[in-house]
Design a protein around this motif. Structure first.
Motif, PDB file in Angstrom:
ATOM      1  N   LEU A 223       0.769  -1.332  -0.043  1.00  0.00           N
ATOM      2  CA  LEU A 223      -0.100  -0.108   0.051  1.00  0.00           C
ATOM      3  C   LEU A 223       0.910   1.178   0.086  1.00  0.00           C
ATOM      4  O   LEU A 223       1.903   1.227   0.718  1.00  0.00           O
ATOM      5  N   ASP A 224       0.319   2.426  -0.762  1.00  0.00           N
ATOM      6  CA  ASP A 224       1.139   3.579  -0.878  1.00  0.00           C
ATOM      7  C   ASP A 224       0.154   4.513  -1.034  1.00  0.00           C
ATOM      8  O   ASP A 224      -0.617   4.552  -2.122  1.00  0.00           O
ATOM      9  N   LEU A 225       0.140   5.898  -0.471  1.00  0.00           N
ATOM     10  CA  LEU A 225      -0.977   6.821  -0.722  1.00  0.00           C
ATOM     11  C   LEU A 225      -0.641   7.282  -2.281  1.00  0.00           C
ATOM     12  O   LEU A 225      -1.455   7.747  -2.974  1.00  0.00           O
ATOM     13  N   VAL A 226       0.551   7.253  -2.672  1.00  0.00           N
ATOM     14  CA  VAL A 226       0.748   7.720  -4.222  1.00  0.00           C
ATOM     15  C   VAL A 226       1.735   6.511  -4.965  1.00  0.00           C
ATOM     16  O   VAL A 226       2.934   6.487  -4.876  1.00  0.00           O
ATOM     17  N   PRO A 227       0.791   5.395  -5.237  1.00  0.00           N
ATOM     18  CA  PRO A 227       1.448   4.124  -5.914  1.00  0.00           C
ATOM     19  C   PRO A 227       2.087   4.521  -7.337  1.00  0.00           C
ATOM     20  O   PRO A 227       2.638   3.487  -8.040  1.00  0.00           O
ATOM     21  N   GLY A 228       1.796   5.838  -8.031  1.00  0.00           N
ATOM     22  CA  GLY A 228       1.971   6.000  -9.365  1.00  0.00           C
ATOM     23  C   GLY A 228       2.305   7.340  -9.451  1.00  0.00           C
ATOM     24  O   GLY A 228       1.791   8.161  -9.030  1.00  0.00           O
ATOM     25  N   ALA A 229       3.591   7.732 -10.072  1.00  0.00           N
ATOM     26  CA  ALA A 229       4.067   8.939 -10.407  1.00  0.00           C
ATOM     27  C   ALA A 229       3.366   9.761 -11.616  1.00  0.00           C
ATOM     28  O   ALA A 229       2.765   9.009 -12.265  1.00  0.00           O
ATOM     29  N   ALA A 230       3.315  11.079 -11.475  1.00  0.00           N
ATOM     30  CA  ALA A 230       2.653  11.767 -12.802  1.00  0.00           C
ATOM     31  C   ALA A 230       4.108  11.387 -14.043  1.00  0.00           C
ATOM     32  O   ALA A 230       5.217  11.622 -13.495  1.00  0.00           O
ATOM     33  N   SER A 231       3.583  11.521 -15.007  1.00  0.00           N
ATOM     34  CA  SER A 231       4.424  11.384 -16.186  1.00  0.00           C
ATOM     35  C   SER A 231       4.124  12.299 -17.333  1.00  0.00           C
ATOM     36  O   SER A 231       3.055  12.345 -17.733  1.00  0.00           O
ATOM     37  N   ASN A 232       5.368  13.134 -17.575  1.00  0.00           N
ATOM     38  CA  ASN A 232       4.997  14.172 -18.758  1.00  0.00           C
ATOM     39  C   ASN A 232       6.190  13.995 -19.842  1.00  0.00           C
ATOM     40  O   ASN A 232       7.261  14.375 -19.332  1.00  0.00           O
ATOM     41  N   PRO A 233       5.829  13.163 -20.829  1.00  0.00           N
ATOM     42  CA  PRO A 233       6.911  13.043 -21.997  1.00  0.00           C
ATOM     43  C   PRO A 233       7.248  14.094 -22.483  1.00  0.00           C
ATOM     44  O   PRO A 233       6.421  15.250 -22.659  1.00  0.00           O
ATOM     45  N   PHE A 234       8.386  14.557 -23.079  1.00  0.00           N
ATOM     46  CA  PHE A 234       8.834  15.781 -23.739  1.00  0.00           C
ATOM     47  C   PHE A 234       9.768  15.699 -24.897  1.00  0.00           C
ATOM     48  O   PHE A 234      10.273  14.793 -24.948  1.00  0.00           O
ATOM     49  N   GLU A 235       9.713  16.639 -25.796  1.00  0.00           N
ATOM     50  CA  GLU A 235      10.408  16.696 -26.742  1.00  0.00           C
ATOM     51  C   GLU A 235      11.115  18.007 -27.176  1.00  0.00           C
ATOM     52  O   GLU A 235      10.332  19.004 -27.057  1.00  0.00           O
ATOM     53  N   ILE A 236      12.457  18.172 -27.216  1.00  0.00           N
ATOM     54  CA  ILE A 236      13.136  19.465 -27.350  1.00  0.00           C
ATOM     55  C   ILE A 236      13.747  19.207 -28.725  1.00  0.00           C
ATOM     56  O   ILE A 236      14.407  18.561 -29.195  1.00  0.00           O
ATOM     57  N   ARG A 237      13.168  20.507 -29.687  1.00  0.00           N
ATOM     58  CA  ARG A 237      13.656  20.366 -31.016  1.00  0.00           C
ATOM     59  C   ARG A 237      14.607  21.559 -31.036  1.00  0.00           C
ATOM     60  O   ARG A 237      13.924  22.851 -30.883  1.00  0.00           O
ATOM     61  N   ILE A 238      15.841  21.628 -31.457  1.00  0.00           N
ATOM     62  CA  ILE A 238      16.954  22.561 -31.241  1.00  0.00           C
ATOM     63  C   ILE A 238      17.142  22.818 -33.005  1.00  0.00           C
ATOM     64  O   ILE A 238      17.537  22.037 -33.667  1.00  0.00           O
ATOM     65  N   ILE A 239      16.739  23.990 -33.301  1.00  0.00           N
ATOM     66  CA  ILE A 239      16.797  24.301 -34.696  1.00  0.00           C
ATOM     67  C   ILE A 239      18.140  25.405 -34.917  1.00  0.00           C
ATOM     68  O   ILE A 239      18.113  26.620 -34.286  1.00  0.00           O
ATOM     69  N   GLY A 240      19.323  24.772 -35.667  1.00  0.00           N
ATOM     70  CA  GLY A 240      20.166  25.601 -35.770  1.00  0.00           C
ATOM     71  C   GLY A 240      20.366  25.918 -37.087  1.00  0.00           C
ATOM     72  O   GLY A 240      19.424  26.233 -37.843  1.00  0.00           O
ATOM     73  N   LYS A 241      21.601  26.126 -37.819  1.00  0.00           N
ATOM     74  CA  LYS A 241      21.863  26.418 -39.193  1.00  0.00           C
ATOM     75  C   LYS A 241      23.125  25.304 -39.644  1.00  0.00           C
ATOM     76  O   LYS A 241      24.308  25.441 -39.283  1.00  0.00           O
ATOM     77  N   GLY A 242      22.425  24.376 -40.643  1.00  0.00           N
ATOM     78  CA  GLY A 242      23.358  23.489 -41.071  1.00  0.00           C
ATOM     79  C   GLY A 242      24.488  24.204 -42.095  1.00  0.00           C
ATOM     80  O   GLY A 242      24.426  25.057 -42.470  1.00  0.00           O
TER      81      GLY A 242
ATOM     82  N   THR B  41       7.728   4.765  -5.634  1.00  0.00           N
ATOM     83  CA  THR B  41       8.042   4.646  -6.920  1.00  0.00           C
ATOM     84  C   THR B  41       7.879   5.803  -8.103  1.00  0.00           C
ATOM     85  O   THR B  41       7.331   6.852  -7.391  1.00  0.00           O
ATOM     86  N   MET B  42       8.680   5.918  -9.121  1.00  0.00           N
ATOM     87  CA  MET B  42       8.627   6.842  -9.885  1.00  0.00           C
ATOM     88  C   MET B  42       8.060   6.449 -11.291  1.00  0.00           C
ATOM     89  O   MET B  42       7.769   7.118 -12.073  1.00  0.00           O
ATOM     90  N   GLY B  43       7.284   5.185 -11.305  1.00  0.00           N
ATOM     91  CA  GLY B  43       6.545   4.337 -12.236  1.00  0.00           C
ATOM     92  C   GLY B  43       5.300   5.099 -12.514  1.00  0.00           C
ATOM     93  O   GLY B  43       4.679   5.833 -11.490  1.00  0.00           O
ATOM     94  N   ALA B  44       4.805   5.200 -13.571  1.00  0.00           N
ATOM     95  CA  ALA B  44       3.533   5.970 -14.010  1.00  0.00           C
ATOM     96  C   ALA B  44       2.453   4.873 -14.349  1.00  0.00           C
ATOM     97  O   ALA B  44       2.848   3.743 -14.723  1.00  0.00           O
ATOM     98  N   GLU B  45       1.364   5.055 -13.927  1.00  0.00           N
ATOM     99  CA  GLU B  45       0.179   4.545 -14.207  1.00  0.00           C
ATOM    100  C   GLU B  45      -1.198   5.334 -14.358  1.00  0.00           C
ATOM    101  O   GLU B  45      -1.266   6.219 -13.478  1.00  0.00           O
ATOM    102  N   ASP B  46      -1.979   4.956 -15.587  1.00  0.00           N
ATOM    103  CA  ASP B  46      -2.896   6.114 -15.793  1.00  0.00           C
ATOM    104  C   ASP B  46      -4.119   6.008 -15.027  1.00  0.00           C
ATOM    105  O   ASP B  46      -5.247   6.588 -15.226  1.00  0.00           O
ATOM    106  N   PHE B  47      -4.269   5.208 -13.989  1.00  0.00           N
ATOM    107  CA  PHE B  47      -5.290   5.013 -12.983  1.00  0.00           C
ATOM    108  C   PHE B  47      -5.643   6.172 -12.645  1.00  0.00           C
ATOM    109  O   PHE B  47      -6.949   6.430 -12.007  1.00  0.00           O
ATOM    110  N   GLY B  48      -4.753   6.938 -12.378  1.00  0.00           N
ATOM    111  CA  GLY B  48      -5.012   8.495 -11.667  1.00  0.00           C
ATOM    112  C   GLY B  48      -5.995   9.331 -12.399  1.00  0.00           C
ATOM    113  O   GLY B  48      -6.726  10.214 -11.739  1.00  0.00           O
ATOM    114  N   CYS B  49      -6.300   8.866 -13.696  1.00  0.00           N
ATOM    115  CA  CYS B  49      -7.207   9.748 -14.485  1.00  0.00           C
ATOM    116  C   CYS B  49      -8.503   9.443 -13.809  1.00  0.00           C
ATOM    117  O   CYS B  49      -9.674  10.309 -14.041  1.00  0.00           O
TER     118      CYS B  49
END
Length: 393
Positions: free
Chosen positions: A179-198, A332-340
């Motif tokens: 048992l754990d009051l927070v058995p699943g962490a929030a998860s936010n995937p991200f993408e960082i696109r860096i635009i330079g000059k070839g 745990t830092m694992g995610a689970e969408d049961f929080g929805c």
């Protein structure tokens, strides 16, 4: 009056649950493609005499209603339908026959437990004071299934008063619950696109190289947790993918970083998300590059309702024994969408608990198998929780 506790499951039901689990494990289907799985679930629920079985919820989800002999509230029980894109290496007789797909997170066991629970409660309707709503959701592994089920109205008609789920946990002994009051962490995937000059690699001064900019961003993101999050709080910022260029003598136009943010507290989540975006913008700007930062909504943390978590504890002590009910020793830092489904997201009170299974191999590994010995404790927990929650337990 509180109904009698169900203390054992018949050999017939356990053997059927074992056969169901093996069949599900052998025939996995990926997120939102679970057509065979959903059809099998719906057919079984119909066979148990559930009054309403709705298919195609949120694409491939299935919902069944079991009405007790007495009127009352509605309790929800949830399991997941989908598998993972992993090539199985268990070598078991019931190993996946779908190349590159397997139930590596225990969803086959979760489904078998919930289907067996439907059979148990169908034969104990005199103990069911209200309605049990069986929720089989698609797409948990991609993180969108629960939200789509909620948007489809799964918590309404009839309104769910509380919801329960379990999840395989190989890190604890088989048959124990954690048992754990927070058995699943929030998860936010991200993408960082860096635009330079070839430009040509021999003339780097004529371009803006996104690769060293990306390297500086990756290194700087490591400081978010160590220097911007309090030591007694928890967060993870991981960059798991860095792609740029295809030739050694060409400085590419772009570099793309992909990663994930994991947090257990909404305020920490907000702070970390802000820091990731700010660091990427400022470092890119310092070197004349542009940056496009996209941080997904992801899945919220799982915040158990204390009252329902205590009910899980009480039922666990009664049906499994006090020595089989433990509090989590690590976050745990694992995610689970049961929080929805839960109150923090505008849903209902609920509780997800972890169930020890008979393998030492971690979930999401090619050698993970839920096994059979954890089926009975799982069925006992879910059956008794439904009855006790509806009776005011």
């Amino acid at each position: 009056m509180i109904p009698a506790v169900i203390t054992s499951i018949s050999t017939e039901i356990l053997e059927e649950a074992r056969e169901i689990r093996e069949d599900l494990h052998k025939n996995p289907e990926l997120a939102f493609q679970e057509r065979r799985t959903a059809g099998m679930v719906a057919k079984y629920l119909h066979a148990q005499g559930l009054e309403v079985v709705t298919e195609g919820v949120a694409g491939t989800g299935v919902v069944g209603l079991l009405r007790g002999e007495r009127p009352g509230r509605t309790v929800g029980l949830r399991a997941e339908l989908d598998a993972l894109p992993i090539k199985e290496k268990t070598g078991l007789p019931w190993a996946s026959v779908s190349e590159g797909e397997m139930h590596a997170c225990g969803h086959d066991g979760h489904m078998a437990i919930l289907l067996a629970t439907a059979r148990v409660l169908s034969g104990r309707r005199e103990d069911v004071q209200g309605i049990v709503k069986f929720i089989f959701q698609p797409g948990e592994e991609r993180g969108g299934g629960a939200r789509k089920m909620v948007e489809a109205g799964v918590l309404d008609n009839p309104k769910v008063a509380g919801i329960f789920a379990l999840h395989a946990r190989p890190q604890i002994p088989m048959g124990e619950i954690e048992l754990d009051l927070v058995p699943g962490a929030a998860s936010n995937p991200f993408e960082i696109r860096i635009i330079g000059k070839g430009c040509h690699a021999a003339y780097p001064h004529m371009g803006i190289d996104p690769i060293p900019v990306g390297c500086l961003i990756v290194n700087s993101l490591q400081q978010v947790v160590s220097r911007q999050v309090a030591p007694y709080q928890r967060a993870v910022v991981t960059v798991g993918s860095f792609h740029a260029g295809s030739r050694g003598n060409v400085i590419p136009e772009e570099a793309v970083l992909r990663g994930t943010i994991r947090t257990r507290d909404p305020q920490v989540q907000k702070k970390v998300i802000g820091s990731v975006g700010r660091i990427a913008q400022e470092i890119a700007g310092a070197f004349g590059a542009k940056v496009d930062v996209r941080i997904e909504r992801g899945t919220p943390r799982v915040a158990n309702a204390p009252r329902l978590m205590e009910l899980v504890r009480q039922v666990g002590v009664e049906v499994l024994g006090a020595d089989k009910v433990k509090d989590a020793e690590e976050n745990t830092m694992g995610a689970e969408d049961f929080g929805c489904y839960l109150e923090e997201q505008g849903g209902v009170p609920g509780c997800l608990f972890r169930l020890g299974v008979e393998t030492d191999d971690p979930v999401h590994s090619a050698r993970f198998d839920f096994g059979h010995r954890a089926l009975e404790p799982g069925i006992l927990m879910m059956s008794n929780l439904a009855i006790r929650c509806l009776s005011g337990g």
